[in-house]
Design a protein around this motif. Sequence first.
Motif, PDB file in Angstrom:
ATOM      1  N   GLN A 432       0.862  -1.203   0.000  1.00  0.00           N
ATOM      2  CA  GLN A 432       0.000   0.000   0.000  1.00  0.00           C
ATOM      3  C   GLN A 432       0.885   1.235   0.000  1.00  0.00           C
ATOM      4  O   GLN A 432       1.795   1.354   0.810  1.00  0.00           O
ATOM      5  N   LYS A 434      -0.605   4.531  -0.465  1.00  0.00           N
ATOM      6  CA  LYS A 434      -1.412   5.731  -0.288  1.00  0.00           C
ATOM      7  C   LYS A 434      -2.152   5.696   1.038  1.00  0.00           C
ATOM      8  O   LYS A 434      -2.427   4.622   1.585  1.00  0.00           O
ATOM      9  N   TYR A 436      -5.625   6.406   2.468  1.00  0.00           N
ATOM     10  CA  TYR A 436      -6.980   6.564   1.932  1.00  0.00           C
ATOM     11  C   TYR A 436      -7.890   7.266   2.925  1.00  0.00           C
ATOM     12  O   TYR A 436      -7.822   7.026   4.132  1.00  0.00           O
ATOM     13  N   PHE A 455     -12.589  -1.566   0.406  1.00  0.00           N
ATOM     14  CA  PHE A 455     -11.497  -1.386   1.376  1.00  0.00           C
ATOM     15  C   PHE A 455     -11.717  -2.261   2.606  1.00  0.00           C
ATOM     16  O   PHE A 455     -10.790  -2.858   3.130  1.00  0.00           O
ATOM     17  N   VAL A 462      -9.360   3.192   6.144  1.00  0.00           N
ATOM     18  CA  VAL A 462      -9.732   4.462   5.511  1.00  0.00           C
ATOM     19  C   VAL A 462     -10.049   5.478   6.615  1.00  0.00           C
ATOM     20  O   VAL A 462     -10.783   5.164   7.559  1.00  0.00           O
ATOM     21  N   GLN A 486      -5.198   9.965  -0.618  1.00  0.00           N
ATOM     22  CA  GLN A 486      -6.073   9.681  -1.757  1.00  0.00           C
ATOM     23  C   GLN A 486      -7.519   9.515  -1.289  1.00  0.00           C
ATOM     24  O   GLN A 486      -7.796   8.711  -0.404  1.00  0.00           O
ATOM     25  N   VAL A 488     -11.118   8.088  -1.472  1.00  0.00           N
ATOM     26  CA  VAL A 488     -11.647   6.843  -2.036  1.00  0.00           C
ATOM     27  C   VAL A 488     -12.809   7.116  -2.981  1.00  0.00           C
ATOM     28  O   VAL A 488     -13.277   6.224  -3.664  1.00  0.00           O
ATOM     29  N   LEU A 493      -9.505   3.903  -8.946  1.00  0.00           N
ATOM     30  CA  LEU A 493      -8.798   3.328  -7.817  1.00  0.00           C
ATOM     31  C   LEU A 493      -7.987   2.150  -8.321  1.00  0.00           C
ATOM     32  O   LEU A 493      -8.539   1.220  -8.898  1.00  0.00           O
TER      33      LEU A 493
END
Length: 565
Positions: A432, A434, A436, A455, A462, A486, A488, A493
């Motif tokens: 991963q 980013k 989110y 997710f 998130v 980022q 979602v 994505l």
Amino acid sequence: MAKETLGFQTEVKQLLQLMIHSLYSNKEIFLRELISNASDACDKLRFEALNDASLYGEDSELKISLSFDKEARTLTLSDNGIGMSRDEVVKNIGTIARSGTKEFFGKLSGDAQKDANLIGQFGVGFYSAFIVADKVTLTSRRAGETTATQWESAGDGEFTLEEVAKEGRGTEIVLHLKEGEDEYLSDWSLRSIIRKYSDHITLPIFMPKTAGYDDEGNITPAEGVEAVNQASALWARPKSEISDEQYTEFYKHVSHDFEAPLAWSHARVEGKQEYTELLYIPQRAPFDMHDRERRHGIKLYVRRVFIMEDAEKLLPQYLRFVRGLIDSSNLPLNVSREILQHSKDIEQIKQGCVKKVLGLLESMANSDDAAEQAKYVTFWEQFGRVMKEGVAEDFANKDRIAGLLRFASSHTDSADQNVSLAAYVGRMKEGQDKIYFITADSFAAAKNSPHLEVFRKKGIEVLLMSERVDEWMISGLTEFDGKKLQSVTKGELDLSQFENEEEKQQQEAAASELKDVLDKVKAVLGDKVKDVRVTNRLTDSPACIVVENQDMSANLERLLKSAGQ
Ligand code: ADP
Ligand code: MG
């Protein structure tokens, strides 16, 4: 002019009723309030005299005096500060309720102890005289004027005004004590109240000298007066000589808060700019925190002389909850507001103080001590929303501010904002890259958004953002610790690194299988959409709306619409 009778405004009447009937405990605070006003009045005179030294006249030793008369049952407090003109008397302690009074009533709980604690914060200090007095006579002469105004009230809804003669400028307040309030006719108790609450006042507070006490505790009078308090600037003393109680009392004085502070930073800074800063973080957000014209902030001193109170130039907006003072050793004494506005020196002091405050917050947030951590939780609850403004406002310190942010997260699914970006990064999945997040107009909407489905399925955390300021904050926060943030709900994505071969194949198969459906949907929606795609975002919901990365988020669009844009 003949004596006139005027009526208090409704809110003031209510306030007086409260003072008179509901405050049974902690009555002695009235003295602190009156002394604090006297001290403010002397500060104001000093400031005005920077431009007009003649205001001092023959009398340049600023001071406060307290005396009492057992027979007459009166307590008299006087100062030789700025004083008030007739109009100022009416405005400040007369008909017009000060801006805070209404809010004050909104906050009353009916619990006398708690309500007493609210008094100072709302700028209703003067009326606390009626806690112990059934009649108050105030005589004030403004510096530079020749006549004085006498204000008198029994706290019952009316007051009288009369022009009188008064020797010298300043204000004298005579309290006619109620039955039973004999404590305030005792030399010993008055001195101990002053030491308890007002020791840090930088002016001397004089009381008549006593030679000693007789067997019944009565004073044996002596000639002259003596200062009861230390009268030295607390912030100029070495830290090791200042107790937590003294720091706390001083905080209450400068902030007009009745609660103890959450934390403070006291330091002497040397270098290009030499100054002492004593900055406090309150425990609770003041009622007017979101009001840009709030009354209390940071006081500026130059070599212990009070210059002005002006939070905006001394700290940035997002630290507007900080209280305290800065005492510069190298600014000129005659600095004006105009000079301050463009002063490089002030800018440097400001930068230095921002770093101190951020450092203080970091030390709480990163402490191993549970009590310190709990303090940071309180801090975030009270001031988190304001701190978030800093991300977009203070570019130079953006990374440090980002480190202090706390969020709700799908990790706990609780509305409590207690997840730091560092904790998020620590939990990031293999591969991963980013961070989110989702913004929505309520916590429930964020938490239950269909955008989160995939997710959740893949166990990727998130951050759940639902405060108005979040949109603004996130526009200024694109990266943390080298990881991009980022949304979602935006753009394509790419979660392919979390998919296995089988899933990828399914995905491709679905896209070609559904091509006809997509074309139909596109045809029906026409201009309303840019594109219609097959997604791996969803697991339970059939469809969702997505915007391009560079476009406004749907939530921001809603916010702007509701603001009429
Ligand atoms: P605050 O001190 O929070 O402004 P107070 O109720 O204590 O509220 O006082 C109201 C106002 O009355 C003050 O802001 C000040 O303008 C005026 N005032 C009170 N006491 C004095 C004094 N001793 N000398 C001059 N002005 C005073
Ligand atoms: Mg006051």
